[in-house]
Motif scaffolding. Structure first.
Motif, PDB file in Angstrom:
ATOM      1  N   MET A   1       0.850  -1.168   0.000  1.00 35.25           N
ATOM      2  CA  MET A   1       0.000   0.000   0.000  1.00 35.25           C
ATOM      3  C   MET A   1       0.900   1.236   0.000  1.00 35.25           C
ATOM      4  O   MET A   1       1.672   1.444   0.923  1.00 35.25           O
ATOM      5  N   LYS A   2       0.766   2.024  -1.041  1.00 36.75           N
ATOM      6  CA  LYS A   2       1.530   3.266  -1.125  1.00 36.75           C
ATOM      7  C   LYS A   2       0.595   4.451  -0.918  1.00 36.75           C
ATOM      8  O   LYS A   2      -0.518   4.467  -1.426  1.00 36.75           O
ATOM      9  N   ILE A   3       1.093   5.408  -0.156  1.00 37.53           N
ATOM     10  CA  ILE A   3       0.328   6.612   0.137  1.00 37.53           C
ATOM     11  C   ILE A   3       1.207   7.811  -0.194  1.00 37.53           C
ATOM     12  O   ILE A   3       2.356   7.884   0.244  1.00 37.53           O
ATOM     13  N   SER A   4       0.667   8.745  -0.937  1.00 41.72           N
ATOM     14  CA  SER A   4       1.405   9.948  -1.290  1.00 41.72           C
ATOM     15  C   SER A   4       1.590  10.826  -0.057  1.00 41.72           C
ATOM     16  O   SER A   4       0.680  10.975   0.755  1.00 41.72           O
TER      17      SER A   4
ATOM     18  N   GLU B   1      -2.791  -6.415   6.610  1.00 45.33           N
ATOM     19  CA  GLU B   1      -2.635  -7.753   7.166  1.00 45.33           C
ATOM     20  C   GLU B   1      -1.739  -8.565   6.250  1.00 45.33           C
ATOM     21  O   GLU B   1      -1.822  -8.459   5.027  1.00 45.33           O
ATOM     22  N   LYS B   2      -0.874  -9.381   6.875  1.00 48.73           N
ATOM     23  CA  LYS B   2       0.050 -10.203   6.107  1.00 48.73           C
ATOM     24  C   LYS B   2       0.488 -11.372   6.980  1.00 48.73           C
ATOM     25  O   LYS B   2       0.971 -11.168   8.085  1.00 48.73           O
ATOM     26  N   GLU B   3       0.283 -12.583   6.498  1.00 47.52           N
ATOM     27  CA  GLU B   3       0.760 -13.803   7.146  1.00 47.52           C
ATOM     28  C   GLU B   3       0.396 -13.881   8.629  1.00 47.52           C
ATOM     29  O   GLU B   3       1.223 -14.192   9.474  1.00 47.52           O
ATOM     30  N   GLY B   4      -0.834 -13.571   8.969  1.00 50.38           N
ATOM     31  CA  GLY B   4      -1.292 -13.671  10.347  1.00 50.38           C
ATOM     32  C   GLY B   4      -0.954 -12.477  11.223  1.00 50.38           C
ATOM     33  O   GLY B   4      -1.234 -12.497  12.415  1.00 50.38           O
ATOM     34  N   LEU B   5      -0.355 -11.459  10.658  1.00 48.19           N
ATOM     35  CA  LEU B   5      -0.013 -10.252  11.411  1.00 48.19           C
ATOM     36  C   LEU B   5      -0.831  -9.070  10.911  1.00 48.19           C
ATOM     37  O   LEU B   5      -1.166  -8.998   9.729  1.00 48.19           O
TER      38      LEU B   5
ATOM     39  N   GLU C   1       0.372 -13.458  15.365  1.00 47.98           N
ATOM     40  CA  GLU C   1       1.272 -14.572  15.633  1.00 47.98           C
ATOM     41  C   GLU C   1       2.025 -14.934  14.359  1.00 47.98           C
ATOM     42  O   GLU C   1       1.461 -14.939  13.275  1.00 47.98           O
ATOM     43  N   ILE C   2       3.312 -15.235  14.513  1.00 44.48           N
ATOM     44  CA  ILE C   2       4.147 -15.592  13.381  1.00 44.48           C
ATOM     45  C   ILE C   2       5.013 -16.795  13.748  1.00 44.48           C
ATOM     46  O   ILE C   2       5.424 -16.955  14.891  1.00 44.48           O
TER      47      ILE C   2
ATOM     48  N   VAL D   1       7.542  -0.912   4.902  1.00 45.36           N
ATOM     49  CA  VAL D   1       7.735  -0.627   6.325  1.00 45.36           C
ATOM     50  C   VAL D   1       7.303  -1.833   7.159  1.00 45.36           C
ATOM     51  O   VAL D   1       8.009  -2.247   8.081  1.00 45.36           O
ATOM     52  N   PHE D   2       6.160  -2.421   6.838  1.00 40.76           N
ATOM     53  CA  PHE D   2       5.622  -3.576   7.548  1.00 40.76           C
ATOM     54  C   PHE D   2       6.627  -4.737   7.512  1.00 40.76           C
ATOM     55  O   PHE D   2       6.991  -5.300   8.549  1.00 40.76           O
ATOM     56  N   ILE D   3       7.111  -5.072   6.333  1.00 42.12           N
ATOM     57  CA  ILE D   3       8.076  -6.169   6.191  1.00 42.12           C
ATOM     58  C   ILE D   3       9.353  -5.859   6.949  1.00 42.12           C
ATOM     59  O   ILE D   3       9.910  -6.714   7.647  1.00 42.12           O
ATOM     60  N   SER D   4       9.835  -4.642   6.838  1.00 47.14           N
ATOM     61  CA  SER D   4      11.066  -4.250   7.527  1.00 47.14           C
ATOM     62  C   SER D   4      10.929  -4.366   9.041  1.00 47.14           C
ATOM     63  O   SER D   4      11.824  -4.860   9.728  1.00 47.14           O
ATOM     64  N   GLU D   5       9.794  -3.912   9.580  1.00 46.93           N
ATOM     65  CA  GLU D   5       9.580  -3.979  11.028  1.00 46.93           C
ATOM     66  C   GLU D   5       9.456  -5.427  11.510  1.00 46.93           C
ATOM     67  O   GLU D   5       9.940  -5.767  12.588  1.00 46.93           O
ATOM     68  N   ILE D   6       8.830  -6.292  10.722  1.00 47.56           N
ATOM     69  CA  ILE D   6       8.749  -7.717  11.082  1.00 47.56           C
ATOM     70  C   ILE D   6      10.142  -8.334  11.097  1.00 47.56           C
ATOM     71  O   ILE D   6      10.509  -9.059  12.028  1.00 47.56           O
ATOM     72  N   GLU D   7      10.936  -8.060  10.075  1.00 51.16           N
ATOM     73  CA  GLU D   7      12.288  -8.616  10.006  1.00 51.16           C
ATOM     74  C   GLU D   7      13.165  -8.092  11.139  1.00 51.16           C
ATOM     75  O   GLU D   7      13.986  -8.824  11.684  1.00 51.16           O
ATOM     76  N   THR D   8      13.000  -6.841  11.492  1.00 47.05           N
ATOM     77  CA  THR D   8      13.739  -6.283  12.628  1.00 47.05           C
ATOM     78  C   THR D   8      13.368  -7.013  13.908  1.00 47.05           C
ATOM     79  O   THR D   8      14.240  -7.371  14.708  1.00 47.05           O
ATOM     80  N   TYR D   9      12.089  -7.268  14.113  1.00 52.85           N
ATOM     81  CA  TYR D   9      11.637  -7.988  15.302  1.00 52.85           C
ATOM     82  C   TYR D   9      12.216  -9.400  15.318  1.00 52.85           C
ATOM     83  O   TYR D   9      12.723  -9.867  16.337  1.00 52.85           O
TER      84      TYR D   9
END
Length: 118
Positions: free
Chosen positions: A1-4, A18-22, A45-46, A97-105
């Protein structure tokens, strides 16, 4: 999702992904001409693995996230740089951002119940 960046105003701009249960949800608010503040949370949950024995484990996330999005190179040194995302096409990419924050966690160490007790 991109937002200007231009679509985000001083009022809250709500989002929900939502992505893969998150679930990644929160609000965007324009801070100034080139930056947007993001107050959000990631819940759900992941699947992951124990960092000691390699067994499969489930991680329950309930993380509050406060970020700053910059349209171009971020120049204000008062905020901590690890909480800033720079975008160079005047678009906030919330999927990125969502993917990056999940990978950081997930980059932290996690142990299953039997390894926690060792």
């Amino acid at each position: 999702m991109k937002i200007s960046f231009a679509k985000v105003m001083l009022n809250d701009f709500a989002f929900d992904l939502e992505k893969e249960g998150l679930k990644f949800s929160g609000n965007l608010v324009k801070k100034d001409q080139t930056s947007v503040k993001c107050e959000a949370s990631i819940t759900g949950e992941i699947k992951h693995f124990c960092d000691r024995c390699g067994d499969d484990i489930d991680l329950n996330l309930n993380e509050k996230i406060n970020l700053l999005f910059s349209d171009g190179i971020y120049k204000d040194v008062q905020d901590q740089l690890e909480n800033v995302y720079e975008f160079f096409d005047s678009q906030i990419d919330l999927d990125e951002v969502f993917i990056s924050e999940i990978e950081t966690y997930k980059s932290d160490y996690f142990y299953c119940e039997k390894c926690k007790n060792l």
